[in-house]
Design an enzyme around this catalytic site. Sequence first.
Site, mmCIF file in Angstrom:
data_model
loop_
_atom_site.group_PDB
_atom_site.id
_atom_site.type_symbol
_atom_site.label_atom_id
_atom_site.label_comp_id
_atom_site.label_asym_id
_atom_site.label_seq_id
_atom_site.Cartn_x
_atom_site.Cartn_y
_atom_site.Cartn_z
ATOM 1 N N LYS A 97 0.846 -1.202 0.000
ATOM 2 C CA LYS A 97 0.000 0.000 0.000
ATOM 3 C C LYS A 97 0.878 1.249 0.000
ATOM 4 O O LYS A 97 2.072 1.173 0.295
ATOM 5 C CB LYS A 97 -0.902 -0.014 1.236
ATOM 6 C CG LYS A 97 -0.128 -0.021 2.550
ATOM 7 C CD LYS A 97 -1.043 -0.234 3.741
ATOM 8 C CE LYS A 97 -0.230 -0.261 5.022
ATOM 9 N NZ LYS A 97 -1.020 -0.619 6.193
ATOM 10 N N ARG A 195 -11.002 1.200 14.213
ATOM 11 C CA ARG A 195 -10.815 1.937 12.956
ATOM 12 C C ARG A 195 -11.909 1.435 12.026
ATOM 13 O O ARG A 195 -12.992 2.001 11.992
ATOM 14 C CB ARG A 195 -9.404 1.673 12.419
ATOM 15 C CG ARG A 195 -8.983 2.558 11.285
ATOM 16 C CD ARG A 195 -7.494 2.452 10.992
ATOM 17 N NE ARG A 195 -7.049 1.104 10.598
ATOM 18 C CZ ARG A 195 -5.809 0.812 10.261
ATOM 19 N NH1 ARG A 195 -4.876 1.746 10.259
ATOM 20 N NH2 ARG A 195 -5.475 -0.418 9.908
ATOM 21 N N TYR A 323 14.905 31.485 5.196
ATOM 22 C CA TYR A 323 13.676 32.221 5.500
ATOM 23 C C TYR A 323 13.587 32.645 6.960
ATOM 24 O O TYR A 323 14.030 31.926 7.856
ATOM 25 C CB TYR A 323 12.455 31.347 5.198
ATOM 26 C CG TYR A 323 12.145 31.241 3.720
ATOM 27 C CD1 TYR A 323 11.868 32.396 2.964
ATOM 28 C CD2 TYR A 323 12.111 30.009 3.091
ATOM 29 C CE1 TYR A 323 11.569 32.297 1.610
ATOM 30 C CE2 TYR A 323 11.813 29.904 1.743
ATOM 31 C CZ TYR A 323 11.544 31.053 1.010
ATOM 32 O OH TYR A 323 11.252 30.955 -0.317
ATOM 33 N N MET A 372 11.092 24.806 0.468
ATOM 34 C CA MET A 372 10.249 23.875 -0.282
ATOM 35 C C MET A 372 11.085 22.867 -1.090
ATOM 36 O O MET A 372 10.845 21.666 -1.054
ATOM 37 C CB MET A 372 9.319 24.638 -1.223
ATOM 38 C CG MET A 372 8.279 23.753 -1.879
ATOM 39 S SD MET A 372 7.256 24.636 -3.060
ATOM 40 C CE MET A 372 6.299 25.694 -2.004
#
Length: 429
Positions: A97, A195, A323, A372
């Site tokens: 998965k 779940r 940043y 990023m």
Amino acid sequence: MKPSVEIRKFSEPIEVYILHFIKPLRSFLAAIDSSSFHQECILIKGARKFSFEKIAKRLQERIHQTVMEINLNALIHNYKAYQSLLRKETKVMAMVKAFSYGSGSYEVANKLQFEGVDYLTVAYTDEGILLRKNGITLPIMVMNADENSFDQIIEWKLEPEIYNFRTLDRMLEACVVSDQMAYPIHIKLDTGMHRLGFDHTEMEALGAILVNHKEVRIASIFSHLAGSEQETLDIFTTYQADLFERMTQHIAQQLDYPLVRHLCNSSGIVRHPHLHYDMVRLGLGLYGIDSTGKMIPSLRNVSRLKTSIAQVKKVMANETVGYNRKGVLQRDTLIGTVCIGYADGVPRRLGNGKGFMLLHNTLVPIIGNVCMDMCMRDITDLPETKEGDTVEIFGEQYTVTKVAAAAETIPYEILTGISQRVKRIYFEE
Ligand SMILES: *Cc1c(COP(=O)(O)O)cnc(C)c1O
């Protein structure tokens, strides 16, 4: 051999372009625009004398420099390491998965199929269809199959996880419409994870439906342990196992065929050998990561995420890097900017000294905030570093587990978070 370049798209019905005998090579190299390819698997065939490695190099240089290497031999080694803990008759369902935990789907599934794994499991119908389109013939369980996809499930011979009466009804309808009898389904029981899954109070009613509807047949019945890796939760694991035993017996009494039962994930396989039942669901361990601490010596590292230094620059003390001016320099510093950022899956949490990467066998800290597409390293202690040098984000030495710990998360999240734009390269010896 006749030289050719094939571009195979694995994401869609396979398209194959064959460019016969490229001559002269130089004009071909000038003409190809590698930015027009996206997620293609490119097979380049030709005799050595045609120097086709130039094509490979040319195609790679335009593509993002960041790659994840996946060692398929190590994957199989790990599969066998877990298999050695099982009784001979216990089957293995390999969890592929989420893009095989970030390692790619078709390639991993294909290798596992070749090695004789019994079952594959994906999360969504689309993932299963993709495997079928690429020649995977093993039975495939789909865990979160959307009920609107049941027709496709049947069309592609996928096997849905059925977790409540609504999904069971929809599956029965889909089977009637397409005239199926004894279609394989997997019944999920809730024993405490809370779940998905049928509750213990629903066993009588579930059994009754299954007895009366021969359109489906239980290929397996299973539940999931909430804390199989954790010793402090062993009492809860025992409680879940007891409930599983009672619920499955209740169903078995009503049916005229035997049930295939399974409960254990990777750490369950290691820590709870008496709960292996007929099959186990092997996930994380395949990818070389063990949350129990007991398997570490016998597992091999599967993935290596690497990138390169784009620029080296000297920045003076008291300047800042990145940043928000978060990376305040205490000393004159050599900065190495690398081409990987949070959009590639490097957690932003690793910024400002929390995370490291391996450069020339030395761990170098991330300075300032992770951007990023890039982040900056303090490489002052490695003044010999050159632009283009390889930086390893995780691999054999600095493991995914360590990266996860630094980012205060689990290895699953790091592995599955590596963006699809990062090129995967498969190794097989
Ligand atoms: C993902 C998953 C597994 C595999 O768990 P690992 O800890 O990765 O081995 C097993 N069972 C279910 C139901 C899962 O969702």
